[in-house]
Design an enzyme around this catalytic site. Structure first.
Site, PDB file in Angstrom:
ATOM      1  CG  ASP A  36      -1.659  -1.275   1.391  1.00 18.85           C
ATOM      2  OD1 ASP A  36      -1.178  -2.187   2.069  1.00 18.85           O
ATOM      3  OD2 ASP A  36      -2.732  -1.364   0.779  1.00 18.85           O
ATOM      4  N   GLY A 143      -6.202   4.982   2.695  1.00 18.73           N
ATOM      5  CA  GLY A 143      -5.311   5.713   3.590  1.00 18.73           C
ATOM      6  C   GLY A 143      -4.955   4.940   4.832  1.00 18.73           C
ATOM      7  CG  PHE A 144      -5.702   5.493   7.834  1.00 17.02           C
ATOM      8  CD1 PHE A 144      -6.384   6.550   7.238  1.00 17.02           C
ATOM      9  CD2 PHE A 144      -4.499   5.751   8.493  1.00 17.02           C
ATOM     10  CE1 PHE A 144      -5.897   7.848   7.321  1.00 17.02           C
ATOM     11  CE2 PHE A 144      -4.006   7.048   8.585  1.00 17.02           C
ATOM     12  CZ  PHE A 144      -4.697   8.095   7.995  1.00 17.02           C
ATOM     13  N   GLY A 145      -5.581   1.027   7.202  1.00 17.07           N
ATOM     14  CA  GLY A 145      -6.166  -0.298   7.338  1.00 17.07           C
ATOM     15  C   GLY A 145      -7.188  -0.293   8.462  1.00 17.07           C
ATOM     16  CG  ASP A 177      -7.274  -2.565  -0.731  1.00 16.38           C
ATOM     17  OD1 ASP A 177      -6.288  -1.975  -1.220  1.00 16.38           O
ATOM     18  OD2 ASP A 177      -7.396  -2.764   0.495  1.00 16.38           O
ATOM     19  N   GLY A 179     -11.469  -3.648   4.416  1.00 16.34           N
ATOM     20  CA  GLY A 179     -12.515  -4.262   5.234  1.00 16.34           C
ATOM     21  C   GLY A 179     -12.902  -5.653   4.781  1.00 16.34           C
ATOM     22  N   GLY A 199      -5.926  -7.097   5.038  1.00 13.40           N
ATOM     23  CA  GLY A 199      -4.805  -6.809   5.935  1.00 13.40           C
ATOM     24  C   GLY A 199      -5.187  -7.196   7.355  1.00 13.40           C
TER      25      GLY A 199
HETATM   26  C1  DX5 Z   1      -6.253   1.444   1.900  1.00 17.18           C
HETATM   27  C2  DX5 Z   1      -5.436   0.262   2.236  1.00 17.18           C
HETATM   28  C3  DX5 Z   1      -6.204  -0.760   3.095  1.00 17.18           C
HETATM   29  C4  DX5 Z   1      -5.407  -2.027   3.347  1.00 17.18           C
HETATM   30  C5  DX5 Z   1      -6.291  -3.181   3.800  1.00 17.18           C
HETATM   31  O1  DX5 Z   1      -6.512   2.201   2.975  1.00 17.18           O
HETATM   32  O2  DX5 Z   1      -5.078  -0.326   1.015  1.00 17.18           O
HETATM   33  O3  DX5 Z   1      -7.402  -1.039   2.435  1.00 17.18           O
HETATM   34  O4  DX5 Z   1      -4.813  -2.372   2.181  1.00 17.18           O
HETATM   35  O5  DX5 Z   1      -7.036  -2.768   4.850  1.00 17.18           O
HETATM   36  P1  DX5 Z   1      -7.824  -3.789   5.809  1.00 17.18           P
HETATM   37  O6  DX5 Z   1      -7.048  -3.799   7.080  1.00 17.18           O
HETATM   38  O7  DX5 Z   1      -9.195  -3.199   5.940  1.00 17.18           O
HETATM   39  O8  DX5 Z   1      -7.855  -5.141   5.160  1.00 17.18           O
END
Ligand code: DX5
Length: 227
Positions: A36, A143-145, A177, A179, A199
């Site tokens: 990412d 921007g964030f996981g 990608d 959630g 993630g």
């Molecule tokens: C964008 C990032 C997230 C990450 C996966 O913000 O690309 O989507 O890859 O995030 P989660 O933890 O929701 O699987």
């Protein structure tokens, strides 16, 4: 529909041990690894430069893909290919000349892919479907996981899949990608996604990465056979 692929995000990984972390992901049975890449401009976060990815490259043999959540991705594309990324994913919202940028990526020897933020309609990529091997439908705002899956994006997944099939591009993958996890993967796959970026859901599984990857794949493949 093309086969199910699990593409973990390294965002939740231990950044102090990225070589070992990508090796662990490969050992856990993933199909590819997504980096990412964030520039603090296109998204409010800053992550991996090409040298970080290059340092981790020797520790795994699965393909790397760079999800370039950056402005002007054309300026850094060659550096990420040289770092060992086989696929570059650029955001339609970040490209003034998207058609040219996708062509540039292919000319660098990588495969090109395009991403759509939640508010961007599928129609925004209608003119470049022949230039990509994958379309990424974001199911969170990038921007964030660890964010909540936006289930209304499943309608867009369905629309993108239909656009690709209508254009004779059944071989082009649809990726989601954000959630993605045990509770959301079936809906995404039934809508037409076959490449799943996860993630948090993988790293928070108390039974470990191997279990998490196998469980996500099992749920996805089950949904694929019933949709
Ligand atoms: C964008 C990032 C997230 C990450 C996966 O913000 O690309 O989507 O890859 O995030 P989660 O933890 O929701 O699987």
């Amino acid at each position: 529909m093309a086969g199910i692929e699990i593409a973990p995000s390294v965002l939740p990984a231990d950044f102090a041990r990225l070589g070992d972390e990508v090796a662990a992901l490969e050992a856990a049975g993933v199909d590819r690894i997504q980096w990412d890449v964030m520039d603090g401009q296109f998204v409010p976060n800053l992550t991996f430069g090409p040298d970080v990815i290059a340092a981790a490259r020797p520790f795994a043999s699965v393909p790397f893909e760079a999800h370039l959540m950056v402005l002007h991705p054309e300026r850094m594309a060659e550096a990420y290919v040289r770092a060992g990324c086989q696929r570059l994913i650029v955001h339609v919202e970040a490209c003034t000349h998207l058609h040219r940028t996708l062509t540039q990526i292919t000319s660098l020897g990588a495969t090109a892919a395009v991403a759509l933020n939640p508010a961007t309609p599928a129609a925004a990529v209608a003119q470049v479907l022949d230039l990509v091997d994958l379309v990424l439908v974001m199911t969170v705002n990038p921007g964030f996981g660890g964010q909540k899956y936006i289930s209304t994006m499943e309608a867009k997944v369905r629309e993108v899949r239909a656009m690709l099939d209508a254009a004779g591009l059944a071989k082009v993958d649809v990726e989601v990608d954000g959630g993605v996890g045990p509770a959301t993967v079936a809906g995404a796959v039934r809508a037409g996604a076959n490449v799943l970026v996860a993630g948090s859901a993988l790293y928070r599984d108390p039974k470990g990465l191997t279990h998490a990857v196998a469980d996500l794949r099992k749920r996805a493949e089950s949904a694929a056979t019933t949709h």
